[in-house]
Motif scaffolding. Structure first.
Motif, PDB file in Angstrom:
ATOM      1  N   LYS A   5      40.206 -15.230  36.094  1.00  0.00           N
ATOM      2  CA  LYS A   5      41.162 -16.243  36.195  1.00  0.00           C
ATOM      3  C   LYS A   5      42.453 -15.356  36.450  1.00  0.00           C
ATOM      4  O   LYS A   5      42.862 -14.431  35.884  1.00  0.00           O
ATOM      5  N   SER A   6      43.187 -16.007  37.383  1.00  0.00           N
ATOM      6  CA  SER A   6      44.628 -15.696  37.740  1.00  0.00           C
ATOM      7  C   SER A   6      45.505 -16.133  36.532  1.00  0.00           C
ATOM      8  O   SER A   6      45.424 -17.063  35.821  1.00  0.00           O
ATOM      9  N   ALA A   7      46.734 -15.425  36.650  1.00  0.00           N
ATOM     10  CA  ALA A   7      47.705 -15.909  35.481  1.00  0.00           C
ATOM     11  C   ALA A   7      48.272 -17.400  35.796  1.00  0.00           C
ATOM     12  O   ALA A   7      48.320 -18.085  34.760  1.00  0.00           O
ATOM     13  N   LYS A   8      48.137 -17.671  37.149  1.00  0.00           N
ATOM     14  CA  LYS A   8      48.496 -19.233  37.252  1.00  0.00           C
ATOM     15  C   LYS A   8      47.381 -20.071  36.823  1.00  0.00           C
ATOM     16  O   LYS A   8      47.600 -21.152  36.059  1.00  0.00           O
ATOM     17  N   GLU A   9      45.979 -19.700  36.885  1.00  0.00           N
ATOM     18  CA  GLU A   9      45.077 -20.357  36.609  1.00  0.00           C
ATOM     19  C   GLU A   9      44.974 -20.517  34.910  1.00  0.00           C
ATOM     20  O   GLU A   9      44.703 -21.570  34.425  1.00  0.00           O
ATOM     21  N   LEU A  10      45.298 -19.438  34.484  1.00  0.00           N
ATOM     22  CA  LEU A  10      45.221 -19.309  33.053  1.00  0.00           C
ATOM     23  C   LEU A  10      46.421 -20.438  32.135  1.00  0.00           C
ATOM     24  O   LEU A  10      46.036 -20.899  31.123  1.00  0.00           O
ATOM     25  N   GLU A  11      47.365 -20.460  33.131  1.00  0.00           N
ATOM     26  CA  GLU A  11      48.479 -21.380  32.646  1.00  0.00           C
ATOM     27  C   GLU A  11      47.936 -22.667  32.554  1.00  0.00           C
ATOM     28  O   GLU A  11      48.143 -23.616  31.617  1.00  0.00           O
ATOM     29  N   GLN A  12      47.226 -23.207  33.638  1.00  0.00           N
ATOM     30  CA  GLN A  12      46.434 -24.565  33.636  1.00  0.00           C
ATOM     31  C   GLN A  12      45.478 -24.724  32.596  1.00  0.00           C
ATOM     32  O   GLN A  12      45.589 -25.567  31.838  1.00  0.00           O
ATOM     33  N   MET A  13      44.681 -23.631  32.268  1.00  0.00           N
ATOM     34  CA  MET A  13      43.867 -23.712  31.344  1.00  0.00           C
ATOM     35  C   MET A  13      44.365 -23.655  29.997  1.00  0.00           C
ATOM     36  O   MET A  13      43.815 -24.301  28.888  1.00  0.00           O
TER      37      MET A  13
END
Ligand code: MG
Length: 248
Positions: A5-13
């Motif tokens: 996961k990218s940093a951006k995806e981890l923010e959503q998660m």
């Protein structure tokens, strides 16, 4: 293939995970003798939607509710309904939420009213086995190092780990690669890398590990009728200790 996961995806998660954790807290406040599992389902669904997410389980392969409620010998995937909880029950609650396309998934097991000391111990050991497992959820370790740690912890207390159901990768889908058994020899499977998101979920039986599915097509119960408990969090592998996304 295990996605990183990218940093951006981890923010959503993180947001999806926080909503799941808060929903568990909400249910912890209201769960008591006399409440029905359907009432818990309604409260959870309202909280998830109010938080800007969607209940991930609703309609998943046709699942008819927003959460799973699994009582006593039920292991997982119990369907909320008119059943009234009573003192002495052991109830596993599994919650999933989708926020902006990303999933969070976590389970807790509660004792209702006064429960036996055996039941208390089962719930405690199940939760502790998750934390014993994630000691090994470190970059560079092998996936089955986690599995082995969970199994060893559980069996050292005389319980057994369910084998037919496993944890899973998670992200844009609820169930991604890899499958994560809660048992097995260490040193096998993929090497863990920062950015992998995993839902680790020991299911622990007081008796033998065999399970079966009831005629409703969903509810999994222990084959020997013994009590079962479930504990799960969505975590992310980092350069250091894992980050728990569904734990406040
Ligand atoms: Mg799960």
């Amino acid at each position: 293939m295990i996605s990183i996961k990218s940093a951006k995806e981890l923010e959503q998660m993180r947001i999806a995970g926080r909503i799941v954790a808060e929903t568990h807290e909400k249910l912890k406040e209201v769960i008591r003798p006399g409440i029905t599992t359907k009432e818990l389902d309604i409260i959870a669904e309202e909280y998830i939607r109010k938080s800007g997410a969607l209940p991930a389980f609703k309609g998943y392969y046709g699942f008819p509710a927003s959460i799973c409620t699994s009582i006593n010998e039920q292991v997982v995937h119990g369907i909320p309904g008119p059943v009234v909880l009573k003192s002495g029950d052991v109830v596993g609650i599994d919650i999933g939420a989708i926020y902006d396309g990303y999933y969070g998934d976590a389970a807790r097991t509660h004792g209702i009213g006064e429960i036996s000391s055996n039941a208390q111990k089962l719930i405690k050991v199940t939760q502790e086995s998750f934390f014993a497992g994630i000691e090994y959820a470190r970059e560079g370790n092998r996936l089955s190092d986690i599995s082995h740690a969970i199994q060893s912890y559980v069996e050292s207390h005389g319980y057994s780990v369910v084998r037919d159901l496993v944890g899973h990768g998670i992200g844009k889908k609820m169930h991604e690669d890899p499958q994560i058994p809660n048992y097995g020899a260490p040193g096998r499977g993929p090497r863990l890398a920062a950015g992998m998101a995993l839902a680790i979920e020991p299911m622990v039986n007081q008796g033998k590990y065999a399970v079966k599915t009831l005629s409703d097509g969903w509810t999994v119960v222990t084959a020997d009728g013994s009590l079962s408990a479930h504990y799960e969090n969505t975590i992310v592998i980092t350069k250091e200790a894992p980050e728990l996304l569904t734990h406040l």
